[in-house]
Design a protein around this motif. Structure first.
Motif, mmCIF file in Angstrom:
data_model
loop_
_atom_site.group_PDB
_atom_site.id
_atom_site.type_symbol
_atom_site.label_atom_id
_atom_site.label_comp_id
_atom_site.label_asym_id
_atom_site.label_seq_id
_atom_site.Cartn_x
_atom_site.Cartn_y
_atom_site.Cartn_z
ATOM 1 N N VAL A 1 4.871 29.329 -18.438
ATOM 2 C CA VAL A 1 3.916 30.089 -19.271
ATOM 3 C C VAL A 1 4.153 30.641 -20.380
ATOM 4 O O VAL A 1 3.514 30.563 -21.560
ATOM 5 N N ASP A 2 5.409 31.216 -20.428
ATOM 6 C CA ASP A 2 6.073 31.565 -21.775
ATOM 7 C C ASP A 2 5.992 30.528 -22.768
ATOM 8 O O ASP A 2 5.787 30.787 -24.006
ATOM 9 N N THR B 1 3.934 27.940 -22.950
ATOM 10 C CA THR B 1 2.643 27.569 -23.292
ATOM 11 C C THR B 1 2.084 28.766 -24.431
ATOM 12 O O THR B 1 1.503 28.355 -25.376
ATOM 13 N N ARG B 2 2.354 29.851 -24.215
ATOM 14 C CA ARG B 2 2.107 30.991 -25.095
ATOM 15 C C ARG B 2 2.566 30.872 -26.496
ATOM 16 O O ARG B 2 2.251 30.931 -27.557
ATOM 17 N N GLN B 3 4.043 30.355 -26.526
ATOM 18 C CA GLN B 3 4.904 30.264 -27.775
ATOM 19 C C GLN B 3 4.196 29.200 -28.705
ATOM 20 O O GLN B 3 3.770 29.218 -29.763
ATOM 21 N N THR C 1 1.069 27.974 -28.042
ATOM 22 C CA THR C 1 -0.311 28.436 -28.559
ATOM 23 C C THR C 1 -0.269 29.142 -29.846
ATOM 24 O O THR C 1 -0.922 29.037 -30.562
ATOM 25 N N ALA C 2 0.790 29.811 -30.137
ATOM 26 C CA ALA C 2 0.938 30.607 -31.215
ATOM 27 C C ALA C 2 1.196 29.915 -32.315
ATOM 28 O O ALA C 2 0.717 30.096 -33.638
ATOM 29 N N GLN D 1 -4.099 26.187 -25.109
ATOM 30 C CA GLN D 1 -4.482 27.466 -24.565
ATOM 31 C C GLN D 1 -5.214 27.604 -22.943
ATOM 32 O O GLN D 1 -4.785 28.003 -22.124
ATOM 33 N N THR E 1 -2.569 27.658 -19.960
ATOM 34 C CA THR E 1 -2.171 29.057 -19.410
ATOM 35 C C THR E 1 -2.765 29.520 -18.346
ATOM 36 O O THR E 1 -2.112 29.839 -17.238
ATOM 37 N N GLU F 1 -1.043 30.329 -14.742
ATOM 38 C CA GLU F 1 -0.955 31.432 -14.021
ATOM 39 C C GLU F 1 -1.430 31.443 -12.806
ATOM 40 O O GLU F 1 -1.052 32.314 -11.805
#
Length: 546
Positions: free
Chosen positions: A228-229, A231-233, A235-236, A270, A273, A277
């Motif tokens: 998850v972390d 994927t978020r990185q 995404t940014a 995105q 995620t 989750e």
């Protein structure tokens, strides 16, 4: 065997006490039992006792079946493995993760499936008590009755009665004791005792699964948190790339296609995620139930480092022969086979004559013969019968022989099951070791791939800014980076998961119950309110000695 001293002392005391009582009446001149008959019966019963408790037990004695066992593991030459024996009592400490230690400790204390397995051990001990009780007089009854009777005037005995309607009262005791000549009941005790031991091995097997499942859930949670972390990185990063594409489009240096491609990739990443989750929530729910808790967040329990557990550099795996002693499912199968072997003797005893001692002693009074029911307990109103009884099922039309064959076939099935369990145990270890070692090798390649993916993305973005490369190059580089990071995180989780599977296959973890009670005290308190358990709830009584 445990309990045999109780059987011998109380059984012999019962016989001697009975003859002592009979001897009392003989000595007081009542002449209830003639001297010659008394002495003969005393010798017969004493001989029967000796035969029943010390000599004959029909049926085969159990020996551990042979099973194919390899001399060493296929991966034993790998430097990351050691064939030295190790202490697998707390194998999860090898990950050096305090959160994992807390989770397994809580699972051991609160898991409901494990508690049920402990109660089955207690059930097995109670069943053993029933079997042991069959060595003593099987039928012991106090009897009593009060009747009002009317005799027909046409009956031939009517003239002997003073009245046609009369009352009759009776009170006494009846005893029947089948002597265990052929070891039928002792074989049954042997069978039930091995099932009791199998229930303890099943408890240990449940504990092995519990510790491994708890670690597997924990590793899955940490792996999903990492993914998850990642994927978020990404995404940014892709959001920043979308901003670059929009800026270049607004400046007229690129087409709208670059913007739409950047937006498509950004939204796709995105969208990953929520999927991850959801899987993370499901893993936490599974862990909660394993801990005997309703589904919850587990934030406090999972506090601390969120890294994927790291395995030790070198793992001790011993040799395949160790599995026969350590794996509780192998022990359980062996005990079940031993139990079934004894059932053959139980069935064979039915082919032989059975010898019993039966006796009744009561008082009988009636007012039909110038007497009264109020005189029931006058000594002159006593009556008794006693003596040996033989019973032999001779015309069984093959039924009893086929019953023996049924038990023998079931025994052979369990021998094959034992051998198959040993083979599968070795396969599970080999599979887990192969997965553990190959996953480590894959992780090394993916780590190198990740370095190249990061460098490639930096070059692609720089070239796109300068207008040297189109946005398709950036998209490819970003996707390659995301895939490399996600694959590496998943593979690191696989390394720890396969090591957990290795410890499970080696039969580690059940040792933590040694010198511990299997049933919580609060559960015992509830059971004591319902039922008189006597001393059976003491661990020294209901936990069999291995």
């Amino acid at each position: 065997m445990p309990g045999h001293d109780i059987i011998d002392s109380y059984g012999l005391a019962t016989v001697l006490y009975g003859f002592a009582g009979a001897g009392y009446f003989w000595d007081t001149g009542e002449n209830i039992i003639p001297r010659k008959i008394f002495i003969q019966c005393f010798l017969v019963i004493l001989s029967a006792y000796a035969a029943g408790w010390g000599c004959i037990k029909v049926g085969p004695d159990f020996t551990r079946p042979d099973a194919p066992v390899s001399a060493s593991w296929l991966e034993s030459r790998d430097e990351r493995l050691s064939d030295q024996p190790a202490n697998y009592r707390t194998w999860w400490h090898a990950f050096n993760d305090p959160a994992l230690n807390r989770i397994i400790d809580l699972a051991y204390r609160q898991n409901l499936t494990l508690k049920a397995a402990g109660l089955r051990v207690l059930e097995g001990r109670a069943l053993l008590g029933i079997s042991v009780g069959m060595l003593f007089p099987q039928d012991q009854r106090l009897t009593g009755s009060y009747e009002r009777n009317r005799v027909s005037g046409g009956a031939f005995q009517a003239g002997a009665l003073t009245q046609q309607i009369y009352d009759q009262a009776q009170a006494g005791i009846a005893v029947s004791w089948e002597i265990d000549f052929w070891g039928r009941y002792r074989r049954d005790i042997e069978s039930v005792r091995n099932l009791w031991k199998a229930s303890l091995a099943d408890y240990d097997s449940a504990l092995v699964s519990l510790t491994a499942d708890a670690a597997t859930f924990y590793i899955a949670i940490r792996t999903l948190e990492k993914r998850v972390d990642i994927t978020r990185q990404n995404t940014a990063i892709q959001k920043e790339s979308l901003g670059i594409a929009e800026a270049r489009y607004n400046a007229g240096t690129t087409s709208e296609r670059d913007v739409e491609q950047a937006r498509t990739q950004f939204m796709d990443t995105q969208a990953t995620t929520p999927l991850l989750e959801g899987q993370l929530r499901q893993a936490k729910n599974g862990l909660s139930v394993l801990l005997g808790l309703p589904p919850g967040d587990l934030t406090d329990l999972l506090s601390g480092t969120s890294d994927i557990p790291t395995p030790p550099v070198r793992v001790a795996v011993g040799i395949p022969a160790d599995l026969l002693r350590r794996r509780p499912d192998i022990r359980s199968t062996e005990y079940q086979a031993a139990s079934q072997c004894a059932r053959i003797g139980v069935a064979k005893a039915d082919l032989l004559p059975a010898f019993s001692l039966v006796g009744t002693f009561d008082f009988l009074a009636t007012d039909a013969l110038k007497s009264s029911t109020g005189d029931l307990f006058r000594w002159n109103n006593r009556q008794y019968t006693w003596g040996p009884v033989g019973n032999w099922k001779i015309l069984n039309y093959g039924r009893l022989y086929n019953a023996v064959r049924v038990e023998d076939a079931r025994f052979q099935q369990l021998i094959v099951s034992y051998q198959n369990t040993v083979l599968k145990a070795q396969q599970e270890v080999e599979d887990a070791l192969a997965g553990f070692l190959r996953s480590q090798e894959r992780a090394e390649f993916l780590a190198e791939s990740l370095k190249s993916a990061k460098a490639s993305l930096n070059i692609a973005i720089a070239q796109y800014r300068e207008g040297v490369a189109d946005y398709t190059t950036v998209i490819s580089a970003q996707q390659a980076l995301l895939n490399a990071q996600d694959s590496l995180a998943g593979t690191l989780g696989d390394v720890s998961r396969y090591l957990t599977a290795t410890y499970r296959a080696l039969g580690g973890g059940w040792q933590i119950r040694e010198n511990m009670d299997l049933v919580p005290q609060e559960t015992k308190d509830v059971m004591l309110e319902r039922t008189n358990w006597g001393d059976l709830l003491k661990p020294s009584v209901y936990i069999p000695r291995d």
